[in-house]
Design an enzyme around this catalytic site. Structure first.
Site, PDB file in Angstrom:
ATOM      1  N   HIS A  15     -21.322  -0.076  -9.666  1.00 35.70           N
ATOM      2  CA  HIS A  15     -21.889   1.075  -9.911  1.00 35.70           C
ATOM      3  C   HIS A  15     -23.077   0.880 -10.701  1.00 35.70           C
ATOM      4  CE1 HIS A  15     -21.424   5.710 -11.059  1.00 35.70           C
ATOM      5  NE2 HIS A  15     -22.832   5.236 -11.596  1.00 35.70           N
ATOM      6  N   HIS A  17     -27.528   1.990 -11.875  1.00 33.11           N
ATOM      7  CA  HIS A  17     -28.559   2.564 -11.754  1.00 33.11           C
ATOM      8  C   HIS A  17     -29.773   1.762 -11.913  1.00 33.11           C
ATOM      9  CE1 HIS A  17     -26.639   6.561 -11.551  1.00 33.11           C
ATOM     10  NE2 HIS A  17     -25.731   5.997 -12.390  1.00 33.11           N
ATOM     11  N   LYS A 101     -22.475   9.068  -1.848  1.00 35.34           N
ATOM     12  CA  LYS A 101     -22.146   9.252  -3.105  1.00 35.34           C
ATOM     13  C   LYS A 101     -22.138  10.894  -3.387  1.00 35.34           C
ATOM     14  CE  LYS A 101     -21.978   9.100  -7.769  1.00 35.34           C
ATOM     15  NZ  LYS A 101     -21.637   8.225  -8.818  1.00 35.34           N
ATOM     16  N   HIS A 138     -18.855  11.199  -8.523  1.00 34.35           N
ATOM     17  CA  HIS A 138     -19.080  11.734  -9.938  1.00 34.35           C
ATOM     18  C   HIS A 138     -18.046  12.887 -10.059  1.00 34.35           C
ATOM     19  CE1 HIS A 138     -21.131  12.242 -13.896  1.00 34.35           C
ATOM     20  NE2 HIS A 138     -20.313  13.397 -13.639  1.00 34.35           N
ATOM     21  N   HIS A 176     -16.671   5.588 -12.841  1.00 32.92           N
ATOM     22  CA  HIS A 176     -16.674   5.702 -14.342  1.00 32.92           C
ATOM     23  C   HIS A 176     -15.514   6.742 -14.843  1.00 32.92           C
ATOM     24  CE1 HIS A 176     -19.021   9.387 -13.223  1.00 32.92           C
ATOM     25  NE2 HIS A 176     -19.942   8.930 -13.232  1.00 32.92           N
ATOM     26  N   ASP A 249     -22.043   1.382 -14.389  1.00 39.87           N
ATOM     27  CA  ASP A 249     -22.965   2.443 -14.566  1.00 39.87           C
ATOM     28  C   ASP A 249     -24.010   2.495 -15.717  1.00 39.87           C
ATOM     29  OD1 ASP A 249     -23.471   5.261 -14.350  1.00 39.87           O
ATOM     30  OD2 ASP A 249     -22.273   6.141 -15.790  1.00 39.87           O
TER      31      ASP A 249
HETATM   32  N1  LIG Z   1     -23.862   8.106 -16.336  1.00 39.94           N
HETATM   33  C1  LIG Z   1     -24.904   8.907 -17.016  1.00 39.94           C
HETATM   34  O1  LIG Z   1     -24.583   9.380 -18.303  1.00 39.94           O
HETATM   35  N2  LIG Z   1     -26.046   9.079 -16.044  1.00 39.94           N
HETATM   36  C2  LIG Z   1     -26.490   8.639 -15.158  1.00 39.94           C
HETATM   37  C3  LIG Z   1     -25.684   9.318 -14.027  1.00 39.94           C
HETATM   38  C4  LIG Z   1     -24.374   9.212 -13.734  1.00 39.94           C
HETATM   39  O2  LIG Z   1     -23.797   8.156 -13.430  1.00 39.94           O
HETATM   40  O3  LIG Z   1     -23.612  10.360 -13.753  1.00 39.94           O
HETATM   41  C5  LIG Z   1     -27.752   8.468 -14.806  1.00 39.94           C
HETATM   42  O4  LIG Z   1     -28.365   8.321 -13.756  1.00 39.94           O
HETATM   43  O5  LIG Z   1     -28.569   8.378 -15.818  1.00 39.94           O
HETATM   44 ZN   LIG Z   2     -23.849   6.552 -12.885  1.00 39.84          ZN
HETATM   45 ZN   LIG Z   3     -21.985   9.647 -12.567  1.00 38.20          ZN
END
Ligand SMILES: NC(=O)N[C@@H](CC(=O)O)C(=O)O
Ligand SMILES: [Zn+2]
Ligand SMILES: [Zn+2]
Length: 347
Positions: A15, A17, A101, A138, A176, A249
């Site tokens: 996971h 970003h 997702k 999520h 998460h 995450d």
């Molecule tokens: N985890 C977070 O707090 N933020 C994530 C989005 C997500 O995974 O929910 C993001 O893209 O910033």
């Molecule tokens: Zn995330």
């Molecule tokens: Zn998330």
């Protein structure tokens, strides 16, 4: 004698970003230097909803990572109220999408195009169940009546529980997780139900975010809960139960967007991810359980081969920088300014 090095089968991050543009260029190699593969979240603006968008994004990621890393981004489709089952299946069959997702609409960063009612994507979910495509979730409800600290637990009761009852073959990763309820839910489910656990939810509880001042760099979604939930997550992570595996995450936001009157949710953990997990597992007296969690259980769930190579960490007090910068972009990493026990040896 305390152990001075730690070698693991090369891990994966289920996971992440990676963002896009200049932020992608800044952050991508922090993930690629330690992980062989990563499940890349599709919450860009606009979101990744088509096979062509996923392929183009994958190309941009590959261009942002040094070629000799041998890093493989695994792409995901962002489910919307109107997405077609056909497109999802086409992407899964040709490898453009590893999973899809589910963001409940407005639950988190860039989720405005998310699903407003799970009934709207029923045909897509039925197709995914049929073809064995993982659904990544999520897991928070968004109703204004529900307290933010209860949103994950209520999601299990009102959305995910009924969904799994309805589609018992659906393969689901609850992403998460932050609560004891989620640990219990995943344990009670079949082999088709798993969860990722972040490095930060193993270390911070809501006191770390709120006592002695508001700490925007400890704010993420789902929000960190009471200590007892953190303890339940730690227990699950080190238990050796293959339903729980690594997903950082890592979610970078520019420093000024976090340190703001309305700060963004997300913790940028990639620069210190495997070291942070190692520290937690060591504190739990379970360093021997890290390899399963980081390198074996994820591939087993995703039906992918184990990685061949290894990574090595050495016991070496290492201070984490206050910020990570490129040009005008400044991002504050998880553990900023702290001294960590373990350091990844560059291969
Ligand atoms: N985890 C977070 O707090 N933020 C994530 C989005 C997500 O995974 O929910 C993001 O893209 O910033
Ligand atoms: Zn995330
Ligand atoms: Zn998330």
């Amino acid at each position: 004698m305390t152990q001075s090095t730690l070698t693991l089968r090369k891990p994966d991050d289920w996971h992440v970003h990676l963002r896009d543009g200049a932020m992608l260029d800044l952050v991508a190699d922090f993930t690629a230097r330690q992980f062989a593969r990563a499940i890349v979240m599709p919450n860009l603006t606009p979101p990744v909803t088509t096979v062509d968008q996923a392929r183009a994004y994958r190309d941009r990621i590959n261009a942002a990572v040094p070629a000799d890393r041998g890093f493989t981004p695994l792409m995901t489709a962002y489910l919307t109220d109107t997405i077609e089952a056909e497109e999802i299946e086409r992407g899964f069959k040709d490898g453009a999408f590893t999973a899809a997702k589910l963001y409940p609409q407005n639950a988190t960063t860039n989720s405005a195009h998310g699903v407003s009612d799970i009934a709207n994507i029923r045909p897509v979910l039925e197709r995914m169940e049929r073809i064995g495509m993982p659904l990544l979730v999520h897991g928070e409800v968004v109703s204004p009546d529900i307290d933010i600290f209860d949103r994950e637990a209520v999601f299990l009761e009102t959305v995910l529980g009924p969904l799994i009852k309805d589609m018992p073959g659906l393969r689901v990763v609850l992403e998460h997780i932050t609560t004891e309820q989620s640990v219990d839910f995943v344990k009670a489910g079949g082999d088709n139900i798993a969860a990722t656990i972040t490095a930060h939810h193993l270390r911070i509880d809501r006191n770390d975010m709120l006592v002695g001042g508001m700490r925007p760099h400890a704010y993420c979604l789902p929000v960190a809960k009471r200590r007892l939930h953190k303890e339940a997550l730690r227990k699950a992570a080190v238990s050796g139960d293959p339903k729980f595996f690594l997903g950082t995450d890592t979610a970078p936001h520019e420093r000024q967007a976090k340190e703001s009157a309305c700060g963004c949710a997300g913790i940028f953990s990639a620069p210190v991810a495997i070291e942070s997990y190692a520290q937690t597992f060591e504190e739990e007296g379970a360093l021997d359980k890290l390899e399963g969690f980081a390198s074996e259980f994820g591939p087993a769930f995703y039906r992918l081969p184990l990685n061949e190579g290894t990574i090595t960490m050495e016991r070496q007090p290492t201070e984490i920088p206050a910020t990570i910068d490129a040009g005008d972009i400044k991002v504050v990493p998880f553990h900023a300014g702290e001294v960590m026990n373990w350091r990844l040896v560059e291969g």
